[in-house]
Design an enzyme around this catalytic site. Sequence first.
Site, PDB file in Angstrom:
ATOM      1  N   ARG A   1      -6.895  11.511  11.814  1.00 38.75           N
ATOM      2  CA  ARG A   1      -6.581  11.933  10.454  1.00 38.75           C
ATOM      3  C   ARG A   1      -5.447  12.940  10.375  1.00 38.75           C
ATOM      4  O   ARG A   1      -4.466  12.711   9.688  1.00 38.75           O
ATOM      5  CB  ARG A   1      -7.834  12.517   9.793  1.00 38.75           C
ATOM      6  CG  ARG A   1      -7.631  12.839   8.325  1.00 38.75           C
ATOM      7  CD  ARG A   1      -8.867  13.475   7.711  1.00 38.75           C
ATOM      8  NE  ARG A   1     -10.057  12.661   7.852  1.00 38.75           N
ATOM      9  CZ  ARG A   1     -11.264  13.019   7.435  1.00 38.75           C
ATOM     10  NH1 ARG A   1     -11.429  14.198   6.861  1.00 38.75           N
ATOM     11  NH2 ARG A   1     -12.301  12.228   7.590  1.00 38.75           N
TER      12      ARG A   1
ATOM     13  N   HIS B   1      -7.445   1.101   6.117  1.00 43.17           N
ATOM     14  CA  HIS B   1      -7.781   2.525   5.922  1.00 43.17           C
ATOM     15  C   HIS B   1      -8.891   2.661   4.884  1.00 43.17           C
ATOM     16  O   HIS B   1      -8.623   2.857   3.692  1.00 43.17           O
ATOM     17  CB  HIS B   1      -6.526   3.294   5.473  1.00 43.17           C
ATOM     18  CG  HIS B   1      -6.617   4.781   5.655  1.00 43.17           C
ATOM     19  ND1 HIS B   1      -6.605   5.384   6.887  1.00 43.17           N
ATOM     20  CD2 HIS B   1      -6.729   5.780   4.756  1.00 43.17           C
ATOM     21  CE1 HIS B   1      -6.685   6.700   6.751  1.00 43.17           C
ATOM     22  NE2 HIS B   1      -6.769   6.968   5.450  1.00 43.17           N
TER      23      HIS B   1
ATOM     24  N   TYR C   1       1.602   2.502 -12.598  1.00 42.19           N
ATOM     25  CA  TYR C   1       2.886   2.580 -13.295  1.00 42.19           C
ATOM     26  C   TYR C   1       4.079   2.542 -12.356  1.00 42.19           C
ATOM     27  O   TYR C   1       5.190   2.235 -12.779  1.00 42.19           O
ATOM     28  CB  TYR C   1       2.962   3.857 -14.136  1.00 42.19           C
ATOM     29  CG  TYR C   1       1.916   3.940 -15.219  1.00 42.19           C
ATOM     30  CD1 TYR C   1       1.837   2.992 -16.221  1.00 42.19           C
ATOM     31  CD2 TYR C   1       0.994   4.982 -15.237  1.00 42.19           C
ATOM     32  CE1 TYR C   1       0.872   3.067 -17.213  1.00 42.19           C
ATOM     33  CE2 TYR C   1       0.024   5.082 -16.214  1.00 42.19           C
ATOM     34  CZ  TYR C   1      -0.029   4.113 -17.210  1.00 42.19           C
ATOM     35  OH  TYR C   1      -0.984   4.192 -18.179  1.00 42.19           O
TER      36      TYR C   1
END
Length: 895
Positions: free
Chosen positions: A87, A133, A177
């Site tokens: 991570r 993931h 968007y």
Amino acid sequence: MLSRAEQDAEAEAEEEESQEDSATPAVGSAVSEEQLAQSMLVDMPTAHGEIIEGANGGEGTTVRSAYLGKEMQASFLEYSMSVIVSRALPDVRDGLKPVHRRILYAMNESGYTPNRPHMKSARTVGDVIGKYHPHGDSAVYDTMVRLAQPFSMRVPLVDGHGNFGSIDGDSAAAMRYTEARLDKAAMELLRDLDKETVDFQPNYDESLEEPKVLPARFPNLLVNGSNGIAVGMATNIPPHNLGETIDATCMMLDNPDITTEELMTALPGPDFPTGGIIMGKKGILDAYETGRGSLTVRAKCTIEDRKNGKSSIVVSEIPYQVNRKRLLEKLGELVRDKKLPEISNIHDAADRHGIDIVIDLKQNALPQVVLNKLYKHTQLQVGFGVIMLALVDGVPRVLSLKEMLFYYIEHQKEVIERRTRFELKKAEERAHILDGYIIALDNIDEVIHIIRSSQTDKEAGARLTERFGLSKKQTDAILEMRLRRLTGLEREKIEQELADLREKIAYYKRVLEDEGLLKQIIKDELQEIKKKFGTPRKTQLSGDAKDIDVEDLIAEENVVVTMTKAGYVKRLPVTTYRQQKRGGKGMQGVSLKDNDYVEHLFVASTHSYMLFFSTAGKVYRLKVYELPEASRHARGTAIVNLLPLQKGETISAVIATKDFPEDEYLMFATEHGMVKKTSMDLYDRTRRDGLIAINLKEGDQLISVRRVAVGEKVIMVSSAGKAIMWSEGEVRAMGRDTMGVKGMTVPADAHVLGMEIAKPGSDLFVITEKGYGKRTSIDEYPEHHRGGQGVFTITMTDKKGLLSVMKIVKPNDEIMIISEEGVVVRTPVSGISELGRSTQGVRVMNVADKDRVTAVAISSTGKKKRDQKAEGDDVDDIDEIELADEGELGEDDLD
């Protein structure tokens, strides 16, 4: 109560003792070690469900006996290693964390490449979390957004379309968007991924495979840097310039034993995407040598002159990772709270050309002082702590610059070697097929006969293999060959292709055998990337970093410092007092209590050191700006609040200086006529409770301290009206803790008024308590040996009072005279009559009946300053500092 570590230790000891049948109850304890260890046992199901009898186990109960401390340790270790490896920390080879690697790989697999249109970000995020993931979509999207931000990445890896945030801290638009695709530079990290250059591993559900590391054809860990917080460790690697990093890598390839200093000729330091200035190279060298260092990063600021004598500070670049909007808010807050009173206005001048912040200053503000305050109190100057921590073979390590480049080069060697083996295998396989074609074309009639006479493909293949010694692949290729390949032109193409392949095969084998050729390939491909994506450096490298001291925040200006007999001290601007003609009445300078009067008055710079010499023979040191500033009428602050004076100890002499040269001395004089000379460098130190300055005889006290250079003349004046002049060489240099020698002999009922340095061409000015004074040329005083009584300097009468003050002056000087009641007169020396030694003097100051003159200070006019500069004379730090001219004062300013 025992700590966890102590409990674990006792539990382990108990387990060992129980195995040896030697456990004994704890002495003086209500709980035995066995009971304590027993209480540490917890019941937990086993992984395989076996029945094990535990401390609380019963029939049919599935339990496992475990120590809580060990279980917590093992569980937390597994968690921390997962955070570290999977991570928070980047791999030293490609400089990517798993989430970054998966985003780039998923976009590449989905075809969101630079030669394709932008694709919705939500689609990319869905691919990443669905295939590789299995974490939150917002975390993946935030990561992808940062990869697209040119103010976060030195070389952006994602080409974003839409609102991807700003340097002002604005967040990106929602993923539904925005659109994104891989940037061209990211393709260099993924290049040759399909040529077996890296290992793959199963994804989280083993339905797909993902790369363990990317080929990374440029040193991405250094170019884009990395930051992350793991468990018990953190990484913070600054970004660097792509071209400079590639040059350093090539230098390392040429000379593996190169030094860090030599590498820094190509890679001088980090290069932040937001620009700025890195102050000093020591932090950079420390980081490159040890993997840890501290950088000071400043905004790029320029000072522009405006009309009406005003100035503005224009901030064009800010430090890396500084939120510009919060910076503006902080600036406004400091102005609102009057911590930066010099600022009149702040403009946000950001547009599509830049992110300028314009800070307008008031008319009398000093831009550099304001800039220092901004560096001190805002994020226009920040620290960047470098921790070059990365994973090496899955293990976190703090790496130096050379180690980072070494591991990257080793990775590239492996990538090129594996790519070469892959291409060699492909070439050999193709050449093998073409060899079969050539055999078939040479024997085409027989090949056709065998095929036509065979019942099945299998039979034809077997007969061809047996007849011509072909492999199964060659046979299959011949059987699938089209008739048009039988033409003469096609035969030539096959032969040419085979010849080219044999050249490639020979080249590939040379690459695998020659490490020098392998390194040259790496260098050539790196230089190609540099040519394609290299950009000029953005961050400037400046000189050594200097801590912002309090002094840097104080404007350097001349101030008047006054100190009363009762020990009240203050400073105020010299423009407070206006010039008057001889015999003027003066104006009220200090409001004092009864029986108090001003004892010391002089002009000094705010950046000078103040040396306070006490009646106890000690010296204390302060900066002038540390003295409290007060109004003209204010009494000031008691010196006992600034210095740790003992009971009964008062200040008897004060001197101001900016430096402490070894070849200049301080000359001390006491009331009984003792003198001492000590080198100034012995006073270039400070101690909370003061330093010993001079040893005094009982009943004696210090009256004067002056700077003296080699060859100068010293003059002393007594209250008996006599003066003596002698060379400073009459007194040898002594240490601080000494008493000195006799400088002037005075009668029992008299005392020494003062001591001054008699400079050539100067006059001795003396004044009585009632304001009568005169000046006499130094040339009229004969030089004696020290220790004598001297010659008369003034004729004293009861009407004019006792001799009060003596000073050395020059014709162009101005004097400031202050009385016991605090009345100040500033008048030019040229207005005072120059008389002989034995004359009575003239009225210099109109002194009230119950008042008397107590102190005089000398200051220089602008004209005198220029004259001295032309003559090459030195200017005394204490008494000869230029006074600024001020305008007329109103009637209210007069006493």
